[in-house]
Write a protein that holds these residues in place. Sequence first.
Motif, short mmCIF file in Angstrom:
data_model
loop_
_atom_site.label_atom_id
_atom_site.label_comp_id
_atom_site.label_asym_id
_atom_site.label_seq_id
_atom_site.Cartn_x
_atom_site.Cartn_y
_atom_site.Cartn_z
N ILE A 132 0.83 -1.21 0.00
CA ILE A 132 0.00 0.00 0.00
C ILE A 132 0.86 1.25 0.00
O ILE A 132 0.55 2.24 -0.65
CB ILE A 132 -0.94 -0.01 1.23
N GLY A 133 1.97 1.23 0.72
CA GLY A 133 2.83 2.42 0.81
C GLY A 133 3.83 2.54 -0.31
O GLY A 133 4.73 3.38 -0.23
N ASN A 134 3.73 1.75 -1.36
CA ASN A 134 4.68 1.80 -2.46
C ASN A 134 4.28 2.92 -3.42
O ASN A 134 3.48 2.73 -4.33
CB ASN A 134 4.70 0.46 -3.19
N ASP A 135 4.82 4.12 -3.22
CA ASP A 135 4.45 5.25 -4.05
C ASP A 135 5.16 5.25 -5.39
O ASP A 135 4.75 5.93 -6.33
CB ASP A 135 4.76 6.57 -3.32
N GLY A 136 6.27 4.51 -5.51
CA GLY A 136 7.02 4.52 -6.75
C GLY A 136 6.48 3.56 -7.79
O GLY A 136 7.02 3.48 -8.89
N ALA A 137 5.43 2.80 -7.47
CA ALA A 137 4.88 1.85 -8.43
C ALA A 137 4.17 2.60 -9.55
O ALA A 137 3.60 3.67 -9.34
CB ALA A 137 3.91 0.89 -7.74
N LEU A 141 0.83 -1.23 -12.58
CA LEU A 141 0.96 -2.14 -11.45
C LEU A 141 -0.17 -1.92 -10.44
O LEU A 141 -0.72 -2.89 -9.89
CB LEU A 141 2.31 -1.94 -10.77
N ARG A 142 -0.51 -0.66 -10.17
CA ARG A 142 -1.61 -0.38 -9.25
C ARG A 142 -2.93 -0.91 -9.82
O ARG A 142 -3.76 -1.46 -9.10
CB ARG A 142 -1.70 1.13 -8.99
N TYR A 143 -3.12 -0.73 -11.12
CA TYR A 143 -4.34 -1.23 -11.77
C TYR A 143 -4.44 -2.75 -11.68
O TYR A 143 -5.51 -3.31 -11.38
CB TYR A 143 -4.35 -0.79 -13.23
N GLY A 144 -3.32 -3.45 -11.89
CA GLY A 144 -3.33 -4.91 -11.81
C GLY A 144 -3.60 -5.40 -10.40
O GLY A 144 -4.31 -6.39 -10.19
N ALA A 145 -3.03 -4.72 -9.39
CA ALA A 145 -3.26 -5.12 -8.00
C ALA A 145 -4.72 -4.93 -7.61
O ALA A 145 -5.32 -5.78 -6.93
CB ALA A 145 -2.34 -4.32 -7.08
N LEU A 146 -5.33 -3.82 -8.05
CA LEU A 146 -6.75 -3.60 -7.75
C LEU A 146 -7.63 -4.63 -8.44
O LEU A 146 -8.59 -5.15 -7.84
CB LEU A 146 -7.15 -2.18 -8.17
N CYS A 147 -7.33 -4.93 -9.69
CA CYS A 147 -8.13 -5.93 -10.42
C CYS A 147 -8.04 -7.30 -9.74
O CYS A 147 -9.04 -8.01 -9.63
CB CYS A 147 -7.65 -6.02 -11.86
N LYS A 148 -6.84 -7.67 -9.29
CA LYS A 148 -6.69 -8.95 -8.61
C LYS A 148 -7.48 -8.99 -7.30
O LYS A 148 -8.14 -9.99 -6.99
CB LYS A 148 -5.21 -9.21 -8.33
N SER A 149 -7.46 -7.89 -6.55
CA SER A 149 -8.20 -7.85 -5.28
C SER A 149 -9.71 -7.92 -5.53
O SER A 149 -10.43 -8.65 -4.84
CB SER A 149 -7.85 -6.58 -4.51
#
Length: 266
Positions: A132-137, A141-149
């Motif tokens: 969650i705290g990875n601001d450099g992503a 990558l953020r879109y893929g993590a949200l889709c997986k969740s």
Amino acid sequence: MRSVLQSSLEMHASEIYTKEMFKRFQKELMKSTCYIVNSVKNNGTYMSKLYLVEKATLSKNCKRKYRVTVFMYEKIECSCKKFEHSGMICKHMIRYLDKKQKIKIPESLIMGRWTMNDNKIAGPLPYAPLAIGNDGASQPLRYGALCKSFQDLATSDSCSISRYKYLMGVFDIEKRYLKDAFADEDRSERTHEAKTQEDYQHDPIFDPPTSKTKGRKKIKRFKSGIETATSKIKIKPRKCNYCGEIGAEHDARNCPLREEHDRRNF
């Protein structure tokens, strides 16, 4: 495919293979009935045994012999290399196993990825969610993590109507909260996009470079043969090959002298 299992190998394949791979095994099993197996006594080594498998329905001149080699610990290889290519046992190996009255497919000829219990043995695929705290992503990558969740939530909570209604209510509440809480951030992003578009709005747009085309350079209009022969500027005057007239408006096919000569002879 047949609905009744007629051999022990087919029964064993139905217990281990997936539905699609079992259909492929049945096709190979049906093809194997046309082959015969002959053993080679002196194959040059005591660590393996060699068998020649050939199709019985073909003539002697058209027969092709496949080499099935049996090593220790039930390791089998075939010269057709179907097992090495696709991971499915070939019809030549099946014919050998049927001749030896084997009731099960050897473990060395069973690929784990084609079995039904492979997912249970291997377990779920390793997945490391984005911190969650990875601001450099990056945004993908953020879109893929949200889709997986969201996919995991949809899989687990779509089994009942009550879970579905509760989850949809939570989504509506969170969407309204995100819209109100991050309104300033959305406005700053839209302003940045508008400024970027205005920067490129006044840039001049030039014509693309002219490319050279094939063929000779065309300066004037191409003229026909009659037009060239009757023109005042005669580069190469037209000549009738029958009467020999230079600058004629006819040729040897429609020459008046030739037509008159043909009329007289007729």
